[in-house]
Design a protein around this motif. Sequence first.
Motif, PDB file in Angstrom:
ATOM      1  N   TRP A 202      43.150  37.853  33.916  1.00  0.00           N
ATOM      2  CA  TRP A 202      44.144  37.885  34.983  1.00  0.00           C
ATOM      3  C   TRP A 202      44.678  36.491  35.280  1.00  0.00           C
ATOM      4  N   GLN A 203      45.897  36.465  35.817  1.00  0.00           N
ATOM      5  CA  GLN A 203      46.524  35.206  36.201  1.00  0.00           C
ATOM      6  C   GLN A 203      46.607  35.053  37.713  1.00  0.00           C
ATOM      7  N   SER A 204      46.582  36.170  38.432  1.00  0.00           N
ATOM      8  CA  SER A 204      46.559  36.129  39.893  1.00  0.00           C
ATOM      9  C   SER A 204      45.590  37.195  40.384  1.00  0.00           C
ATOM     10  N   VAL A 205      45.127  37.046  41.624  1.00  0.00           N
ATOM     11  CA  VAL A 205      44.196  38.023  42.182  1.00  0.00           C
ATOM     12  C   VAL A 205      44.843  39.398  42.258  1.00  0.00           C
ATOM     13  N   ASP A 206      46.158  39.443  42.395  1.00  0.00           N
ATOM     14  CA  ASP A 206      46.846  40.735  42.409  1.00  0.00           C
ATOM     15  C   ASP A 206      46.681  41.466  41.076  1.00  0.00           C
ATOM     16  N   ASP A 207      46.589  40.708  39.974  1.00  0.00           N
ATOM     17  CA  ASP A 207      46.313  41.337  38.678  1.00  0.00           C
ATOM     18  C   ASP A 207      44.947  42.021  38.706  1.00  0.00           C
ATOM     19  N   ALA A 208      43.948  41.305  39.228  1.00  0.00           N
ATOM     20  CA  ALA A 208      42.597  41.870  39.308  1.00  0.00           C
ATOM     21  C   ALA A 208      42.583  43.111  40.195  1.00  0.00           C
ATOM     22  N   LEU A 209      43.306  43.055  41.300  1.00  0.00           N
ATOM     23  CA  LEU A 209      43.427  44.210  42.189  1.00  0.00           C
ATOM     24  C   LEU A 209      43.994  45.410  41.438  1.00  0.00           C
ATOM     25  N   TYR A 210      45.037  45.181  40.682  1.00  0.00           N
ATOM     26  CA  TYR A 210      45.684  46.257  39.919  1.00  0.00           C
ATOM     27  C   TYR A 210      44.707  46.891  38.929  1.00  0.00           C
ATOM     28  N   TYR A 211      43.954  46.061  38.196  1.00  0.00           N
ATOM     29  CA  TYR A 211      43.026  46.593  37.199  1.00  0.00           C
ATOM     30  C   TYR A 211      41.950  47.467  37.850  1.00  0.00           C
TER      31      TYR A 211
END
Length: 280
Positions: A202-211
């Motif tokens: 991930w590049q941002s915490v929002d990416d991690a949230l999405y996953y």
Amino acid sequence: MTVPTDSSLAVRRLMADATRWRLAMMLDGNALEAVAWSPGGDDSFIHRRLELDTSSTIALKALEDAVYDTPLLLADYGRVDILVDGDPRLFVPAEAIALDDDCRRTLVEAASPGFTGEILCDSLPAVGGAILSGIDRETLGFLRRTFVNPRISSRLTPPVSYFAAASRRSNSPGIMAVVADGRLDIVAIDGSRLLLANTFRWQSVDDALYYILCVRREATADSAAIYLGGNGPLREELAGKLRRFVTSVMPLVFPSEAFRTGGREAMESPFELVILPLCE
């Protein structure tokens, strides 16, 4: 128990008799993470993170330089474990453990045509399966030449084993998500059934949230509790975002056995290495 922040006392004890100590390492992108500890000993936990300079040399040469420049890694340990990312990586039924090398290669090549490396096989008895993972031949050769009888495994083997054991008495699915800089490991389990285990970049915490939300929807039909571990500030930021969508978001409780051995230094070390002795 208080562990010196510079681990000087632990280092002196280690170098006096390394055969009583264990070493566990993890190849993690452009870094080599290492922890050493003496089972049952106080003030006996050491963590080192070695950055690998791959900007001016090939990855294997960077790894060799880091290891040879760190005498702590070359002591005569009683046991050495090494975790690798493994690419490709397949989760297969337990019967694959009994297959010969040619059959395992057929499975891996079906998933990753053209693969020419070596294949590792890790048993996952808690979920009735195994992990087949690939590793570069030269890297595997270096690790086996440099360390005495190292046990080399996939980096996902300890998290899957650990969460499967923790979920054994649960009647509902659960998701364990461990966040680190640029990386998110997710394991989804329902009782003794492995639903998913994977690493996401991930590049941002929002990416991690999405996953995490995608895994929860696709693997558990939005029914799983989420247990978050890993890097403290990142974990707290991610937990805050998750609670906007999921009510059952809880911290992954740090193992008391690991804290007794390593104290705060263990809590700040890679989760995969800390739980390794608890998965045996």
